[in-house]
Structure formats: structure tokens, C-alpha cells
Design an enzyme around this catalytic site. Structure first.
Site, PDB file in Angstrom:
ATOM      1  N   TYR A 155     -18.004   9.770 -19.214  1.00 12.04           N
ATOM      2  CA  TYR A 155     -17.663   9.668 -20.634  1.00 12.04           C
ATOM      3  C   TYR A 155     -18.872   9.989 -21.506  1.00 12.04           C
ATOM      4  O   TYR A 155     -18.769  10.763 -22.476  1.00 12.04           O
ATOM      5  CB  TYR A 155     -17.141   8.268 -20.928  1.00 12.04           C
ATOM      6  CG  TYR A 155     -16.528   8.113 -22.295  1.00 12.04           C
ATOM      7  CD1 TYR A 155     -15.191   8.441 -22.525  1.00 12.04           C
ATOM      8  CD2 TYR A 155     -17.275   7.638 -23.369  1.00 12.04           C
ATOM      9  CE1 TYR A 155     -14.621   8.298 -23.774  1.00 12.04           C
ATOM     10  CE2 TYR A 155     -16.723   7.498 -24.629  1.00 12.04           C
ATOM     11  CZ  TYR A 155     -15.387   7.825 -24.827  1.00 12.04           C
ATOM     12  OH  TYR A 155     -14.826   7.695 -26.075  1.00 12.04           O
ATOM     13  N   THR A 190      -7.944  -0.210 -30.734  1.00  9.85           N
ATOM     14  CA  THR A 190      -6.817   0.675 -30.450  1.00  9.85           C
ATOM     15  C   THR A 190      -6.218   0.309 -29.098  1.00  9.85           C
ATOM     16  O   THR A 190      -6.746  -0.553 -28.389  1.00  9.85           O
ATOM     17  CB  THR A 190      -7.276   2.145 -30.400  1.00  9.85           C
ATOM     18  OG1 THR A 190      -8.095   2.329 -29.233  1.00  9.85           O
ATOM     19  CG2 THR A 190      -8.067   2.531 -31.648  1.00  9.85           C
TER      20      THR A 190
END
Length: 250
Positions: A155, A190
Site C-alpha cells: 500500500y 469509511t
């Protein structure tokens, strides 16, 4: 309205930051091609938005790991709305694993979606924008594009790549009427964080000097600004929306 009659394309648009950005841009007068993986739930999100903003939201299925699908997404957007004024290059996935146990396939999948996918979308969008004489692209990077963190090798590599890719694309496109910027969210509340246990969630909160996680609409506001004409002298920037995360330790 700040985006009146502008056509925008938002990848990863059916949830989280992408959806918040779609809603915010529609409210400011834009037409939105909401792109996400194929499936009835994602299509229904776009249909619900189109019901609220009649004739201004369409769904485009796409897997950003496919060049053919990405090119078709941009072509379909231009065919439907007539042009492409802005792109929020937002599709991405997460992943946690120590580097010594991270399999090739998992590493390469994160790189392919989070970095190569951003390039594919930008490349197709630039072609359309060059043909019409201008536009704006906002790539979704991260605080982990400038800040290391254990167990996130794929990532962080991808998001660091997005930050520098943004700068290079900005340099290439500056004389052709296209601006390219990035946003760098901190930890945002989220669905990606929905499965965190309470202790981990609190630990993440404490990393942000403002004392909370971010909200998707706060990132959406930054994206809207960068897409709008208000940011006409801004290109190659990485705008951090991180509650002070990267400012240092107090």
C-alpha cells in the site's frame, strides 16, 4: 454553482470517499459518471443519485486493472455527456501483512489497482482532455504516500508512487490545459475501517492531533476544490486531508 455543467468521472464511486465526492459534485452542478466494479448494488447507488439529480448521474462498470475496461469507461463517459472536464481517480484496495510473509500475488494486486490503475485512468483521461483542450485530474493518494507504516509495504509503495506519478503527469500536461493533483487522506471513517476492533479504532484516532477520524465529505470538499476553477493555478500538489497526522508529534 462551482462545477456547473462540468462532466466528472469518479472511480471507486459507489461507496466511501468516492460516493461522498459524487454527491458533493452533483450538488455543485456537475454531471457525474460513477464508475465502480460491476454489480447491482453499485448500479443502484448511481440510480439513486440520478433520481435526486435527474439526468446527471450514470453508472459505468469498470475494473481498473483492465486497460480495455478503463479505456471503454472514458469513451463511454465522453459519448454520453459529450466531454470530460474532471476525474477523481479514487479506486483502490487496502491490505495488511508483514513484508516477510506477503505473497507475490497479494503485493502485485495492490500495486496493480492502487498504482497501475491510477495510471491507466489518468492515461485514458489525458487523451480525452488533450483532445478537448483541458481538464483536471485528482488522484487519491494517502498519508501513507509520504509516511511509512509497518505491515503496509504494498500500500505504501503504491501510494508513494501515486504522489510522484501525480507530479510527473502535472509537468507533462501543464502546457496542454490539464491540471493533475492528488489528495492525501488520513484515516477516514469509511467502510474500509468498519471491521476495526474498538481498541484499534481508538489507537488510530489518537494518531490525529484533532482527536478524531476524518469524514468522507471532508475529503470530498478538498477534491471538489481541486477539480474546480478555483484551483486554476494549482497543479502537481499533494493536498493532505489528515487532521494533522503528518505534521509531527506534539
Amino acid at each position: 454553482m462551482r462545477l456547473q455543467d462540468k462532466t466528472l468521472l469518479i472511480t471507486g464511486g459507489a461507496s466511501g470517499i468516492g460516493l461522498a465526492t459524487a454527491e458533493r459534485c452533483l450538488a455543485e452542478g456537475a454531471r457525474v459518471a460513477l464508475a465502480d466494479l460491476p454489480g447491482a448494488p453499485h448500479e443502484q447507488v448511481a440510480q439513486a443519485l440520478d433520481a435526486r439529480f435527474p439526468g446527471r448521474c450514470m453508472f459505468v462498470p469498470v475494473d481498473v486493472s483492465s486497460t480495455e475496461q478503463v479505456d471503454a469507461m472514458v469513451e463511454r463517459t465522453v459519448a454520453h455527456f459529450g466531454r470530460l472536464d474532471g476525474v477523481f481517480n479514487n479506486a483502490g484496495i487496502g491490505g495488511l501483512a508483514p513484508s516477510d510473509t506477503l505473497p507475490d500475488d497479494d503485493y502485485l494486486r495492490v500495486i496493480d489497482i492502487n498504482l497501475n490503475g491510477v495510471f491507466r485512468v489518468a492515461r485514458a483521461s489525458l487523451r480525452a482532455m488533450y483532445a478537448q483542450g483541458g481538464g483536471s485530474i485528482v488522484n487519491c493518494a494517502s498519508i501513507l504516500g509520504v509516511f511509512g507504516q509497518s505491515a503496509t509495504a504494498a500500500y505504501t509503495a503504491a501510494k508513494g508512487g501515486v504522489v510522484n506519478l501525480t507530479r510527473t503527469l502535472a509537468l507533462e500536461s501543464a502546457t496542454r490545459g490539464v491540471r493533475v493533483n492528488a489528495v492525501g487522506p488520513g484515516y477516514i471513517d469509511t467502510p474500509l475501517l468498519a471491521n476495526l476492533d474498538p481498541a484499534m479504532r481508538q489507537a488510530l484516532i489518537q494518531l490525529h492531533p484533532v482527536g478524531r477520524l476524518g469524514r468522507a465529505e471532508e475529503v470530498a470538499n478538498a477534491v471538489l476544490f481541486l477539480l474546480s476553477d478555483e484551483a486554476s493555478f494549482i497543479t502537481g500538489a499533494h493536498l493532505l486531508v489528515d487532521g494533522g497526522f503528518t505534521a509531527g508529534k506534539s
